[in-house]
Design a protein around this motif. Structure first.
Motif, PDB file in Angstrom:
ATOM      1  N   ASN A 277       0.840  -1.184   0.000  1.00 37.07           N
ATOM      2  CA  ASN A 277       0.000   0.000   0.000  1.00 37.07           C
ATOM      3  C   ASN A 277       0.884   1.245   0.000  1.00 37.07           C
ATOM      4  O   ASN A 277       1.608   1.485   0.959  1.00 37.07           O
ATOM      5  CB  ASN A 277      -0.891  -0.023   1.243  1.00 37.07           C
ATOM      6  N   PRO A 278       0.831   2.062  -1.066  1.00 36.86           N
ATOM      7  CA  PRO A 278       1.691   3.243  -1.097  1.00 36.86           C
ATOM      8  C   PRO A 278       1.261   4.304  -0.087  1.00 36.86           C
ATOM      9  O   PRO A 278       2.026   5.209   0.213  1.00 36.86           O
ATOM     10  CB  PRO A 278       1.554   3.752  -2.530  1.00 36.86           C
ATOM     11  N   ARG A 279       0.054   4.198   0.431  1.00 39.23           N
ATOM     12  CA  ARG A 279      -0.443   5.186   1.401  1.00 39.23           C
ATOM     13  C   ARG A 279      -0.542   4.570   2.791  1.00 39.23           C
ATOM     14  O   ARG A 279      -1.495   4.801   3.508  1.00 39.23           O
ATOM     15  CB  ARG A 279      -1.796   5.714   0.942  1.00 39.23           C
TER      16      ARG A 279
ATOM     17  N   TYR B 190       9.407   2.686  10.520  1.00 38.01           N
ATOM     18  CA  TYR B 190       8.638   3.283   9.421  1.00 38.01           C
ATOM     19  C   TYR B 190       8.549   4.778   9.688  1.00 38.01           C
ATOM     20  O   TYR B 190       8.210   5.192  10.792  1.00 38.01           O
ATOM     21  CB  TYR B 190       7.226   2.683   9.344  1.00 38.01           C
ATOM     22  N   ARG B 191       8.839   5.573   8.664  1.00 32.30           N
ATOM     23  CA  ARG B 191       8.768   7.041   8.785  1.00 32.30           C
ATOM     24  C   ARG B 191       7.537   7.545   8.060  1.00 32.30           C
ATOM     25  O   ARG B 191       7.235   7.122   6.955  1.00 32.30           O
ATOM     26  CB  ARG B 191      10.018   7.678   8.181  1.00 32.30           C
ATOM     27  N   PHE B 192       6.863   8.524   8.676  1.00 38.15           N
ATOM     28  CA  PHE B 192       5.651   9.115   8.114  1.00 38.15           C
ATOM     29  C   PHE B 192       5.780  10.632   8.135  1.00 38.15           C
ATOM     30  O   PHE B 192       6.580  11.189   8.886  1.00 38.15           O
ATOM     31  CB  PHE B 192       4.416   8.706   8.937  1.00 38.15           C
ATOM     32  N   ASN B 193       4.959  11.319   7.340  1.00 37.39           N
ATOM     33  CA  ASN B 193       4.885  12.789   7.340  1.00 37.39           C
ATOM     34  C   ASN B 193       6.249  13.443   7.175  1.00 37.39           C
ATOM     35  O   ASN B 193       6.792  14.043   8.088  1.00 37.39           O
ATOM     36  CB  ASN B 193       4.236  13.321   8.622  1.00 37.39           C
ATOM     37  N   SER B 194       6.795  13.327   6.003  1.00 37.53           N
ATOM     38  CA  SER B 194       8.087  13.945   5.682  1.00 37.53           C
ATOM     39  C   SER B 194       9.170  13.538   6.676  1.00 37.53           C
ATOM     40  O   SER B 194      10.016  14.336   7.047  1.00 37.53           O
ATOM     41  CB  SER B 194       7.960  15.464   5.635  1.00 37.53           C
ATOM     42  N   GLN B 195       9.097  12.327   7.151  1.00 38.76           N
ATOM     43  CA  GLN B 195      10.103  11.735   8.031  1.00 38.76           C
ATOM     44  C   GLN B 195      10.156  12.384   9.412  1.00 38.76           C
ATOM     45  O   GLN B 195      11.102  12.188  10.158  1.00 38.76           O
ATOM     46  CB  GLN B 195      11.462  11.745   7.355  1.00 38.76           C
ATOM     47  N   GLN B 196       9.140  13.171   9.779  1.00 35.98           N
ATOM     48  CA  GLN B 196       9.103  13.775  11.113  1.00 35.98           C
ATOM     49  C   GLN B 196       8.434  12.856  12.136  1.00 35.98           C
ATOM     50  O   GLN B 196       8.717  12.937  13.310  1.00 35.98           O
ATOM     51  CB  GLN B 196       8.360  15.121  11.083  1.00 35.98           C
ATOM     52  N   PHE B 197       7.536  11.998  11.676  1.00 38.05           N
ATOM     53  CA  PHE B 197       6.793  11.116  12.570  1.00 38.05           C
ATOM     54  C   PHE B 197       7.203   9.679  12.267  1.00 38.05           C
ATOM     55  O   PHE B 197       7.179   9.254  11.121  1.00 38.05           O
ATOM     56  CB  PHE B 197       5.294  11.313  12.358  1.00 38.05           C
ATOM     57  N   MET B 198       7.590   8.925  13.284  1.00 40.09           N
ATOM     58  CA  MET B 198       8.087   7.573  13.091  1.00 40.09           C
ATOM     59  C   MET B 198       7.316   6.582  13.953  1.00 40.09           C
ATOM     60  O   MET B 198       6.786   6.947  14.998  1.00 40.09           O
ATOM     61  CB  MET B 198       9.574   7.500  13.460  1.00 40.09           C
TER      62      MET B 198
ATOM     63  N   SER C 280       7.224   7.833  17.750  1.00 43.54           N
ATOM     64  CA  SER C 280       8.356   8.698  18.082  1.00 43.54           C
ATOM     65  C   SER C 280       8.384   9.849  17.082  1.00 43.54           C
ATOM     66  O   SER C 280       7.876   9.727  15.970  1.00 43.54           O
ATOM     67  CB  SER C 280       9.660   7.907  18.010  1.00 43.54           C
ATOM     68  N   ARG C 281       8.964  10.943  17.497  1.00 40.98           N
ATOM     69  CA  ARG C 281       9.138  12.106  16.613  1.00 40.98           C
ATOM     70  C   ARG C 281      10.612  12.258  16.336  1.00 40.98           C
ATOM     71  O   ARG C 281      11.456  12.044  17.211  1.00 40.98           O
ATOM     72  CB  ARG C 281       8.614  13.371  17.252  1.00 40.98           C
ATOM     73  N   PHE C 282      10.934  12.673  15.116  1.00 40.37           N
ATOM     74  CA  PHE C 282      12.319  12.950  14.762  1.00 40.37           C
ATOM     75  C   PHE C 282      12.763  14.222  15.442  1.00 40.37           C
ATOM     76  O   PHE C 282      12.067  15.242  15.423  1.00 40.37           O
ATOM     77  CB  PHE C 282      12.455  13.085  13.240  1.00 40.37           C
ATOM     78  N   ARG C 283      13.902  14.182  16.089  1.00 46.26           N
ATOM     79  CA  ARG C 283      14.420  15.368  16.797  1.00 46.26           C
ATOM     80  C   ARG C 283      15.515  15.998  15.967  1.00 46.26           C
ATOM     81  O   ARG C 283      16.486  15.346  15.585  1.00 46.26           O
ATOM     82  CB  ARG C 283      14.971  14.953  18.160  1.00 46.26           C
ATOM     83  N   ASP C 284      15.425  17.309  15.734  1.00 47.40           N
ATOM     84  CA  ASP C 284      16.463  18.032  14.988  1.00 47.40           C
ATOM     85  C   ASP C 284      17.626  18.355  15.882  1.00 47.40           C
ATOM     86  O   ASP C 284      17.555  18.580  17.026  1.00 47.40           O
ATOM     87  CB  ASP C 284      15.909  19.338  14.417  1.00 47.40           C
TER      88      ASP C 284
END
Length: 189
Positions: free
Chosen positions: A105-107, A161-169, A185-189
Motif C-alpha cells: 500500500n503506497p499510502r 517506518y517514517r511518516f509525514n516527511s520523516q518527522q513522525f516515526m 516517536s518524533r524525529f528530533r532536529d
C-alpha cells in the motif's frame, strides 16, 4: 436403528478425536505433516517470508534452525498459510486471514500498524521498513495469545517506518514473525 445411530455417533466421535493433519494443496502438489522442507518448497515454491523461531548453536555449522515458520501469501482469492517446521519436517499448517495483492500500500499510515499482525501482513500493508535492527529484548514482551509474556532476552527485530516527511516515526517490534509492539516517536532536529 438404534445400533446404526450408535455406530454412526461412535464413528463421528472417533474422527473428531484424531489429530488434525497438516495438509495443504499447492500449485505443484499436496504437502503433508512430516514432509521435508525441500518437498514443501518443490510443491509450494519459496515462501514469502521465513522466520527462524528457535535455533541451536553448533561448533561446526554455527546457528542451525530447529523450528521455522514459512509464511505464504497465495493472493486475494485464498487465505494466507503459516507452515511450521520442527527439525526440517512440516509439523503444522495454520490458516491466516485472506491474502492480498503483492503490491504494498503506497499510502500506508501509522494506523495500519498493529499488534498481532504477521510479518507477511506488515510487509503487505506498508512494504519494506526504512531500517531493521536485530536486538535482544531488555524487558519481557507481551505474548499475543493468553499466557506468560516472552521473557527478558528474547531475540527480536525492530522495524522503523517514517511518516509525514520523516518527522513522525513508528517502531514496530517483531518476535517470532509477529508484531508484538508498536511505539510512536518524533524525529528530533
Amino acid at each position: 436403528m438404534r445400533l446404526l445411530l450408535f455406530l454412526l455417533t461412535c464413528t463421528l466421535l472417533g474422527a473428531l478425536a484424531l489429530p488434525a493433519r497438516a495438509d495443504l494443496r499447492c500449485d505443484r502438489g499436496i504437502v503433508r505433516q512430516g514432509d521435508r522442507m525441500a518437498e514443501v518448497s518443490l510443491a509450494c515454491g519459496e515462501p514469502d517470508v521465513k522466520v527462524v523461531l528457535h535455533s541451536v548453536l553448533t561448533a561446526q555449522a554455527g546457528f542451525v534452525p530447529v523450528e521455522e515458520e514459512w509464511q505464504y501469501n497465495f493472493g486475494t482469492q485464498q487465505f494466507m498459510r503459516f507452515l511450521r517446521f520442527q527439525n526440517g519436517r512440516l509439523s503444522q499448517v495454520v490458516t491466516g486471514p485472506r491474502g492480498f495483492s503483492r503490491r504494498a500500500n503506497p499510502r500506508c499510515s501509522p494506523n495500519d500498524l498493529g499488534t498481532g499482525m504477521s510479518q507477511l501482513e506488515l510487509l503487505a500493508r506498508c512494504g519494506e521498513p526504512d531500517s531493521v535492527d536485530t536486538l535482544i529484548t531488555s524487558a519481557p514482551v507481551p505474548r499475543l495469545a493468553a499466557g506468560a509474556p516472552y521473557p527478558l532476552g528474547v531475540p527480536a527485530e525492530e522495524w522503523l517506518y517514517r511518516f509525514n516527511s520523516q518527522q513522525f516515526m513508528r517502531f514496530v517490534m517483531l518476535v517470532n514473525g509477529r508484531v508484538v509492539a508498536v511505539e510512536s516517536s518524533r524525529f528530533r532536529d
